[in-house]
Scaffold this active site. Sequence first.
Site, short mmCIF file in Angstrom:
data_model
loop_
_atom_site.label_atom_id
_atom_site.label_comp_id
_atom_site.label_asym_id
_atom_site.label_seq_id
_atom_site.Cartn_x
_atom_site.Cartn_y
_atom_site.Cartn_z
CD GLU A 213 -2.00 2.63 -3.48
OE1 GLU A 213 -3.07 3.24 -3.65
OE2 GLU A 213 -1.66 2.16 -2.39
CG ASP B 54 -1.69 7.53 -4.47
OD1 ASP B 54 -2.83 7.52 -4.92
OD2 ASP B 54 -1.35 6.91 -3.44
CG HIS C 43 -0.79 9.87 0.93
ND1 HIS C 43 -0.98 9.62 2.27
CD2 HIS C 43 -1.90 9.41 0.31
CE1 HIS C 43 -2.16 9.04 2.45
NE2 HIS C 43 -2.72 8.91 1.26
CG HIS D 204 -1.66 1.26 1.48
ND1 HIS D 204 -1.42 2.10 2.53
CD2 HIS D 204 -2.67 1.82 0.77
CE1 HIS D 204 -2.26 3.13 2.48
NE2 HIS D 204 -3.03 2.97 1.42
CG ASN D 205 -0.45 5.05 0.03
OD1 ASN D 205 -1.08 4.84 -1.00
ND2 ASN D 205 -0.92 5.79 1.01
CD GLU E 6 -6.03 5.07 -6.18
OE1 GLU E 6 -6.59 6.18 -6.22
OE2 GLU E 6 -6.66 4.01 -6.03
#
Length: 762
Positions: A335, A337, A350, A305-306, A384
Site C-alpha cells: 500500500e 498513501d 500516513h 497495510h500501510n 491511496e
Amino acid sequence: MASLLQGRLPISQDVLLMQKGTMMRKVRSKNWKKLRYFRLKEDGMTVWHARQVGGRAKASFSISDVETVRNGHESEVLRSLAEEFPLEQGFTIVFHGRRSNLDLVANSVEEAQIWMKGLQLLVDFVTNMDQQERLDQWLSDWFQRGDKNQDGRMSFHEVQRLLRLMNVEMEQEHAFQLFQAADTSQSDTLEGQEFIEFYKALTKRVEVLELFGNFSADGQKLTLLEFVDFLQEEQKEGDHASDLALELIDRHEPSESGKLRHVLSMDGFLSYLYSKDGDIFNPSCLPIYQDMTQPLNHYYINSSHNTYLVGDQLCGQSSVEGYIRALKRGCRCVEVDVWDGPSGEPVVYHGHTLTSRILFKEVVATLAQYAFQTSDYPVILSLENHCSWEQQEIIAHHLTEILGDQLLSTTLDGQLPTQLPSPEELQKKILVKGKKLSTLEEDLEEEEELETELEGEQEPELEPQFESETQELSPRSKDKNEKKSKAILCPSLSALVIYTKTVSFYNFTHSREHYRFYELSSFSETKAKNLIKETGNEFVQHNAWQLSRVYPSGLRTDSSNYNPQEFWNAGCQMVAMNVQTAGLEMDIYDGLFRQNGGCGYVLKPEFLRDTHSSFHPERPISPFKAQTLQIQVISGQQLPKVDKTKEGSIVDPLVRVEIFGVRPDTTRQETSYVENNGFNPYWGQTLCFQLLVPELAMLRFLVKDYNWTSRNDFIGQYTLPWTCMQQGYRHIHLLSKDGTSLHPASLFVHICMLEALGEVES
C-alpha cells in the site's frame, strides 16, 4: 575449544582482517553517530563491539542473525549523510526478522569493502550449512558460553553452570557420571570431541530408541523392509513407501556400508526424523505445487497495510525499508498513501498524523528493485491517492518511467477479458490498484476518442465509487457523499489502472448488478465482520468472482493486527496486515503463506471459488467431511530460556495446540507442564480435536513457560495449514516471536487424522 567448524570455515584475507578489528561509526540517524570498535571473534561466527580498542567488549550479532549486507547507496540513513561521508564507505547489515538494520561507516572505502565481502562470505557459508554443521555451530556457541575462563576446556564446575544455561536441571551425581564417562583423557576437563560425547549422552532420545526398537528385529538397524513397514504404518506414506525408503536411506544413513546394504542405523533414523523429510510440514508443499493458472480472485494474496510504516500509525517512521521487508517476506499487495509534497514531488506518509515522509519516487524505485526477488508472481500496488492534478501526473510519470516494462499498462493481449488473468499470466508485472475515470470496455473500444476528449478536459468529476480507507458508503448516504466525492483524477494516472479498479461497496446485490469482475472494494475489518455475520454466503459468492481487500481498523494506532482467519473463511483474498508487528495474528498469516514456494499466492479451497457455493462461514454444515485429529505431544528438545539474563532460571514448559478455522473448529488444548526441564522435557500426552472444515484449519503449536503467578511466558511456536501437515512421528522446528528459527529447539509429536464417524453439525 576451537569452533567445531574450524577447517570448514571460509578463510579469506577479508575474514582475517575482520578478526583483527576495525574502528567504525555506528549510525542511527543524521544526528546519532558513534565511533565503535568492531571485531570478528576467532570462531568466525560472532561479531563483538566495544567503545574503543581494548575496551570491554560485548556480543553485537551472530553471523547466523544476518540475512544480507547492502552497500551505502541503498540505505536511507547513510544517504542522508552523503555530504559528510562518501556513500562507498558505508554499508548496512540486514538481520533476519524484524530486528533493525545496522548502518556502519568505515574510515575508508577499502575497509568497508573488507567487511562487506567478508560478512557476505560468512553469511553465504551459514546459509548453505547442512544439518550437522548447524548442530556443530550450535554446540560451539554453547562451549564458548560455558568456558568462562576461555582456556579451551571445561571443568566440572563450568559444566554445571553450562547445564543451567542450557535449561537442564540434573542431579549432581548423574551429571558427574556423564562428565567422567566423556573425560576419556582423564584430565578432569572436557575439550573438543569429549564435549561432543558429553552432549550426546545428555541428549539421548529414549523415546526415539523405543520407537526404533519397535520396528528393528535386532535393535541395531532397520532393514529396508522394516523401514518400509514404518513408513507405511506410522508415517502414512502409502504406495510409494518402497521408493521413498531407498531415497531416505541414501540421504540420511551416515555409513557408506549401511547405504550399500540398504539399512538404516539409529543415527540415520534420528537424522531422518529431525530433517525436512521428518518435519510436520509436508515437503511437497514447500515448492510451488498449486495450479497458478486460475483467475487472481481464486487465490489468497499476501497483503500489507500501510506498508511504508515500520512503527505505529501516528508517530511511526515511514521508510522504504517497510517495502523491502514486506516484499522479501512474500507480500504481493503493498500500500502507498500519496500526498502532495514540496518541490512538486509527491510524498508517502500516513496523512493527518506525525509519521515521517518519504518520496514517492523512492518507493517506486524500491518496488522496481525488490518486487520480484522472492516471487515472480504479480505485485499489486494499492494506491491511496490524495494528490492534486499536477502531482498525479508526476505519480504517473514515475510509475511509467521507473517501472518500465514491469508496469502493466494495458490488458495482456489488448482484448477485453471475461475474467481476471492468472498469476501465471501476470508474472513479473506490477498492477496499479486505484481509481479509474472509465471502464475497461470504454478504454479498449474508444481509446482514440477517449484520449481526444480527455486532452480537452481540465477537471473531470469522479463518480462516488472511489473511497479511501476512511470512507465506507451505504445506499442511504450515496447522495450526501456524491458531493463530497467529487475530485480531480488525472487521465494519465487513471489509464494505468487495468484489472484492479477500486469501487465503493453498497451491498452484494448492487455489486452483482452494477460492477464488473475487474472492479474491487475495500472493507474495514468491522464492516467485513458484520457482512460475514449477516450475509456470509453472499460474501463467499462475491469473492468467487471479484477481489476484496480487508484492512485494519483506524483504531489500531499501535499497528496491532486482527485475526485474518475469519476473513479467509469468507474467501477474502487481500487481507492486509501490519506486517511490522509480530504476534499470534502474523504467526497465522505466515503459516498460511509458508506453502507454495512462499510465492504470496495460495489457491482457495474449491467451495470458495464457486459463484453458486452454499458455504456459509458462520454456519458450515455437511457435505464437508469432518475429521478427527489426534496429536500426541511426546517430547521437546533444547528449548531456549525465556530470561537469558538469569543463569539459575530453568523453564517449566507446556505445549498448547491451537486450531483456527470456522467458528466451531476454533479451539485449543494444552499439556501439563514439565518442571525445570527445557532441555529434553517429556510429556507423552494425547490431545484430540474434531474438525468440521479441515480445508480451512490452521494449527499453531505454542510452547510456554508455566508461571503460576502470572501469564505463561512465550518460548516458541510453529503454525501451519492442516492441508500441509504430515501424519506420523514428526518434529516441529520452533520459531521465535519474530518468526526466525530457534534451531535446534523442537517438539516431537505423533499426528493421526481419522475421518469422523457420523455427521458433525455446527
